[in-house]
Design a protein around this motif. Structure first.
Motif, PDB file in Angstrom:
ATOM      1  N   SER A 155      31.909  45.720  40.876  1.00  0.00           N
ATOM      2  CA  SER A 155      30.536  46.152  40.374  1.00  0.00           C
ATOM      3  C   SER A 155      30.279  45.152  39.038  1.00  0.00           C
ATOM      4  CB  SER A 155      30.848  47.534  39.390  1.00  0.00           C
ATOM      5  OG  SER A 155      31.967  47.625  38.574  1.00  0.00           O
ATOM      6  N   ARG A 156      31.594  44.604  38.257  1.00  0.00           N
ATOM      7  CA  ARG A 156      31.725  43.615  37.200  1.00  0.00           C
ATOM      8  C   ARG A 156      31.073  42.160  37.494  1.00  0.00           C
ATOM      9  NH1 ARG A 156      29.899  41.456  32.469  1.00  0.00           N
ATOM     10  NH2 ARG A 156      31.560  40.546  31.692  1.00  0.00           N
ATOM     11  N   VAL A 157      31.663  41.855  38.866  1.00  0.00           N
ATOM     12  CA  VAL A 157      31.534  40.270  39.764  1.00  0.00           C
ATOM     13  C   VAL A 157      29.738  39.919  40.145  1.00  0.00           C
ATOM     14  CG1 VAL A 157      31.953  38.952  40.916  1.00  0.00           C
ATOM     15  CG2 VAL A 157      33.932  39.350  40.222  1.00  0.00           C
ATOM     16  N   LEU A 158      29.648  41.105  40.940  1.00  0.00           N
ATOM     17  CA  LEU A 158      28.711  41.921  40.782  1.00  0.00           C
ATOM     18  C   LEU A 158      27.070  41.281  40.069  1.00  0.00           C
ATOM     19  CD1 LEU A 158      28.623  44.581  44.144  1.00  0.00           C
ATOM     20  CD2 LEU A 158      28.278  41.976  44.199  1.00  0.00           C
ATOM     21  N   GLY A 191      18.417  30.941  54.069  1.00  0.00           N
ATOM     22  CA  GLY A 191      17.530  31.968  55.294  1.00  0.00           C
ATOM     23  C   GLY A 191      19.286  32.725  56.344  1.00  0.00           C
ATOM     24  N   VAL A 192      19.935  32.672  54.970  1.00  0.00           N
ATOM     25  CA  VAL A 192      21.194  33.699  54.952  1.00  0.00           C
ATOM     26  C   VAL A 192      21.201  35.185  54.219  1.00  0.00           C
ATOM     27  CG1 VAL A 192      24.077  33.476  54.984  1.00  0.00           C
ATOM     28  CG2 VAL A 192      22.719  31.421  54.727  1.00  0.00           C
ATOM     29  N   GLY A 193      21.171  35.193  55.239  1.00  0.00           N
ATOM     30  CA  GLY A 193      21.314  36.984  55.548  1.00  0.00           C
ATOM     31  C   GLY A 193      22.797  37.646  55.071  1.00  0.00           C
ATOM     32  N   LEU A 194      22.435  38.893  53.808  1.00  0.00           N
ATOM     33  CA  LEU A 194      23.413  38.986  53.058  1.00  0.00           C
ATOM     34  C   LEU A 194      23.572  40.222  52.921  1.00  0.00           C
ATOM     35  CD1 LEU A 194      26.310  37.283  51.260  1.00  0.00           C
ATOM     36  CD2 LEU A 194      24.901  37.770  49.724  1.00  0.00           C
ATOM     37  N   THR A 195      24.622  41.281  53.245  1.00  0.00           N
ATOM     38  CA  THR A 195      24.918  42.080  53.208  1.00  0.00           C
ATOM     39  C   THR A 195      26.228  42.390  51.791  1.00  0.00           C
ATOM     40  OG1 THR A 195      24.457  42.570  55.506  1.00  0.00           O
ATOM     41  CG2 THR A 195      25.999  44.847  54.171  1.00  0.00           C
ATOM     42  N   ILE A 196      26.079  43.102  50.825  1.00  0.00           N
ATOM     43  CA  ILE A 196      26.817  43.373  49.238  1.00  0.00           C
ATOM     44  C   ILE A 196      28.060  44.620  50.119  1.00  0.00           C
ATOM     45  CG2 ILE A 196      27.206  43.592  47.192  1.00  0.00           C
ATOM     46  CD1 ILE A 196      24.859  42.387  46.731  1.00  0.00           C
ATOM     47  N   ILE A 197      29.477  44.032  50.424  1.00  0.00           N
ATOM     48  CA  ILE A 197      30.121  45.696  50.261  1.00  0.00           C
ATOM     49  C   ILE A 197      31.290  45.616  49.229  1.00  0.00           C
ATOM     50  CG2 ILE A 197      31.931  46.793  51.163  1.00  0.00           C
ATOM     51  CD1 ILE A 197      30.834  45.591  54.273  1.00  0.00           C
ATOM     52  N   PRO A 198      31.150  46.357  48.190  1.00  0.00           N
ATOM     53  CA  PRO A 198      31.553  47.031  46.536  1.00  0.00           C
ATOM     54  C   PRO A 198      32.976  47.097  46.556  1.00  0.00           C
ATOM     55  CG  PRO A 198      29.423  48.225  46.338  1.00  0.00           C
ATOM     56  CD  PRO A 198      30.130  47.637  47.898  1.00  0.00           C
ATOM     57  N   PHE A 199      33.725  45.998  46.124  1.00  0.00           N
ATOM     58  CA  PHE A 199      35.077  46.459  46.103  1.00  0.00           C
ATOM     59  C   PHE A 199      35.970  47.416  45.247  1.00  0.00           C
ATOM     60  CE2 PHE A 199      39.700  44.528  44.889  1.00  0.00           C
ATOM     61  CZ  PHE A 199      40.635  45.045  45.796  1.00  0.00           C
ATOM     62  N   GLY A 200      36.733  47.305  46.089  1.00  0.00           N
ATOM     63  CA  GLY A 200      37.660  49.275  45.062  1.00  0.00           C
ATOM     64  C   GLY A 200      38.480  49.177  43.791  1.00  0.00           C
ATOM     65  N   GLY A 201      38.907  47.858  43.950  1.00  0.00           N
ATOM     66  CA  GLY A 201      39.510  47.872  42.890  1.00  0.00           C
ATOM     67  C   GLY A 201      40.745  46.917  43.203  1.00  0.00           C
ATOM     68  N   GLU A 202      41.367  47.382  43.914  1.00  0.00           N
ATOM     69  CA  GLU A 202      43.230  47.051  44.437  1.00  0.00           C
ATOM     70  C   GLU A 202      43.299  46.131  46.481  1.00  0.00           C
ATOM     71  OE1 GLU A 202      45.797  46.433  44.010  1.00  0.00           O
ATOM     72  OE2 GLU A 202      46.456  47.200  42.774  1.00  0.00           O
ATOM     73  N   ILE A 203      43.680  45.970  46.415  1.00  0.00           N
ATOM     74  CA  ILE A 203      43.912  45.105  47.891  1.00  0.00           C
ATOM     75  C   ILE A 203      45.068  45.892  48.347  1.00  0.00           C
ATOM     76  CG2 ILE A 203      45.568  43.384  46.929  1.00  0.00           C
ATOM     77  CD1 ILE A 203      44.821  42.114  49.707  1.00  0.00           C
ATOM     78  N   THR A 204      44.762  46.827  49.406  1.00  0.00           N
ATOM     79  CA  THR A 204      45.593  47.911  50.034  1.00  0.00           C
ATOM     80  C   THR A 204      45.224  47.834  51.037  1.00  0.00           C
ATOM     81  OG1 THR A 204      44.129  49.678  49.773  1.00  0.00           O
ATOM     82  CG2 THR A 204      45.179  49.648  48.111  1.00  0.00           C
ATOM     83  N   TYR A 205      46.169  48.883  52.378  1.00  0.00           N
ATOM     84  CA  TYR A 205      45.528  48.405  53.353  1.00  0.00           C
ATOM     85  C   TYR A 205      44.622  49.397  53.617  1.00  0.00           C
ATOM     86  CZ  TYR A 205      49.613  45.346  54.780  1.00  0.00           C
ATOM     87  OH  TYR A 205      50.824  44.056  55.172  1.00  0.00           O
ATOM     88  N   ASP A 206      44.722  50.251  53.578  1.00  0.00           N
ATOM     89  CA  ASP A 206      43.186  51.501  53.500  1.00  0.00           C
ATOM     90  C   ASP A 206      41.914  50.958  53.004  1.00  0.00           C
ATOM     91  OD1 ASP A 206      45.653  52.995  53.807  1.00  0.00           O
ATOM     92  OD2 ASP A 206      45.576  54.150  52.046  1.00  0.00           O
ATOM     93  N   GLU A 207      42.008  49.675  52.141  1.00  0.00           N
ATOM     94  CA  GLU A 207      41.127  49.604  51.133  1.00  0.00           C
ATOM     95  C   GLU A 207      40.083  48.142  52.574  1.00  0.00           C
ATOM     96  OE1 GLU A 207      37.701  47.623  48.196  1.00  0.00           O
ATOM     97  OE2 GLU A 207      38.986  50.501  49.519  1.00  0.00           O
ATOM     98  N   ILE A 208      40.692  47.678  52.799  1.00  0.00           N
ATOM     99  CA  ILE A 208      40.802  46.713  54.058  1.00  0.00           C
ATOM    100  C   ILE A 208      40.509  47.129  55.271  1.00  0.00           C
ATOM    101  CG2 ILE A 208      41.508  44.921  55.616  1.00  0.00           C
ATOM    102  CD1 ILE A 208      44.177  43.836  53.446  1.00  0.00           C
ATOM    103  N   ALA A 253      34.207  37.682  46.628  1.00  0.00           N
ATOM    104  CA  ALA A 253      34.056  37.045  44.693  1.00  0.00           C
ATOM    105  C   ALA A 253      34.603  37.945  44.307  1.00  0.00           C
ATOM    106  CB  ALA A 253      31.928  36.743  44.777  1.00  0.00           C
ATOM    107  N   GLY A 254      35.401  37.042  43.437  1.00  0.00           N
ATOM    108  CA  GLY A 254      35.755  37.949  42.333  1.00  0.00           C
ATOM    109  C   GLY A 254      37.399  37.325  41.621  1.00  0.00           C
ATOM    110  N   GLY A 255      38.367  38.270  41.791  1.00  0.00           N
ATOM    111  CA  GLY A 255      39.953  38.025  41.099  1.00  0.00           C
ATOM    112  C   GLY A 255      40.738  37.665  42.331  1.00  0.00           C
ATOM    113  N   GLY A 256      42.034  37.384  42.679  1.00  0.00           N
ATOM    114  CA  GLY A 256      42.816  37.000  43.760  1.00  0.00           C
ATOM    115  C   GLY A 256      42.961  38.888  44.644  1.00  0.00           C
ATOM    116  N   LYS A 257      42.588  39.778  44.119  1.00  0.00           N
ATOM    117  CA  LYS A 257      42.565  40.741  44.570  1.00  0.00           C
ATOM    118  C   LYS A 257      41.228  41.129  45.392  1.00  0.00           C
ATOM    119  CE  LYS A 257      45.115  43.919  41.189  1.00  0.00           C
ATOM    120  NZ  LYS A 257      45.280  45.203  40.528  1.00  0.00           N
TER     121      LYS A 257
END
Length: 356
Positions: A37-40, A55-72, A90-94
């Motif tokens: 949300s902060r990066v958005l 002309g590039v179609g864009l869908t936004i999916i918010p990131f949950g905050g931690e890189i886990t297999y569940d989040e992926i 877009a954002g940091g390493g996670k």
């Protein structure tokens, strides 16, 4: 056999985010943007408007905050069967690492848009996966390096200095690790021998960081990118990333295994963890007192951690030191060193650092 890997295209400079639509249009006409949300708030509208203009179609999916297999898995399920041609992290390493594996699992090209220069994840093809408690649980690979890395330094300079210092730490260690990996005959991230190009980049990365730190930090305080700031960001994001993937890693990164096993320290920024890991590596290399004094002085200027307490440890007790040493000793990167090292060697090096 030598292998050198790199992004297809790297774009850096003030205000370059506004041209992302032009860059995306060359890659594909449909994209998913993953960002928190902060990066958005910072760059979501710019990316959306620039994509729409081309002309590039864009869908936004918010990131949950931690890189886990569940989040992926959650994001891949959210995308469903309507697969995009491009995934943007877009954002940091996670966030960026999450985007890499989502791109892999959906068959999309990957674009990284770092909003901080805290590490070199934006240029690489690997992703470090954690659990919900931020304990490292796996390393995954995308099918290749990013199609595009777009670094807007007007955005980067607004991030806290702590994040930039982490990027400095991550970049600083690379020359020492690449030299050790090559000297030990170790493999790089691609499972091949390290080309001379990677070593040259690692050395240039170190020199760039040392030469530009002071003026770059002044620019950060003023809030306006200058030549030194641009150089420091390039070293932290591009040079560092190319050096580590193609050059190889050693003790500094091997130490993250053990450091991530200690409460408090586990939440420290990656670049700060590996900077402490470099102190351990330098002790294991038996560097002389004058070299260590010079390095510690630079650490103070760069605001890098010199003690475990500065990484978040409550105390550097014998049990804490032993835990770090025991877990780190099992890391594969520890074998890419000029001699065999075990937990006792690592523990002794940590004790010398803590006593300095």
């Amino acid at each position: 056999m030598i292998v050198f890997g790199a992004p297809r295209r790297y774009v850096q400079g003030p205000g370059v985010l506004s041209r992302i639509g032009q860059e995306l249009a060359v890659i594909g006409k449909s994209a998913v943007l993953i960002a928190d949300s902060r990066v958005l708030e910072i760059c979501g509208a710019t990316i959306r408007d620039s994509a729409a203009a081309e002309g590039v179609g864009l869908t936004i999916i918010p990131f949950g905050g931690e890189i886990t297999y569940d989040e992926i898995a959650r994001i891949v399920a959210r995308i469903g069967s309507d697969r995009p041609q491009v995934v943007i992290g877009a954002g940091g390493g996670k966030t960026i690492d999450t985007g890499k594996i989502v791109a892999r699992d959906t068959g999309a090209a990957f674009v990284s848009v770092p909003t901080v220069a805290s590490n070199d994840s934006p240029t690489s093809h690997i992703a470090v996966v954690y659990d919900a408690d931020h304990k490292l649980v796996g390393v995954e690979e995308n099918k290749g390096n990013p199609e595009l890395v777009l670094v807007d330094t007007d955005v980067i300079i607004k991030a806290p200095l702590e994040l930039l210092s982490a990027g400095v730490g991550d970049a600083l260690v690379k020359v020492f690790e690449v030299e050790q990996c090559i000297g030990a005959g170790g493999e790089n991230v691609f499972g091949a021998a390290s080309p001379r190009t990677a070593l040259a980049l690692a050395r240039a990365c170190y020199d760039t960081v040392r030469e530009n730190l002071t003026e770059a930090y002044k620019a950060h305080a003023a809030g306006t990118p200058n030549a030194a700031f641009e150089a420091l960001v390039e070293a932290s994001v591009l040079m560092s990333g190319l050096a580590f993937e193609s050059g190889g890693l050693s003790v500094s990164h091997g130490m993250t295994r053990g450091l991530s096993a200690v409460p408090g320290v586990a939440n420290a920024l990656h670049g700060h963890q590996v900077a402490y890991g470099l102190l351990v590596q330098l002790e294991l290399e038996n560097r002389d007192a004058s070299f260590m004094d010079d390095m510690r002085a630079f650490y103070r200027d760069a605001q890098l951690p010199l003690k475990l307490s500065q990484l978040g440890a409550d105390q550097a007790s014998n049990s804490v030191v032993q835990t770090i040493a025991d877990v780190s000793a099992e890391a594969a990167h520890m074998k890419k060193f000029n001699r065999a090292i075990g937990a006792s060697d690592i523990a002794a090096a940590i004790e010398r650092i803590e006593a300095a």
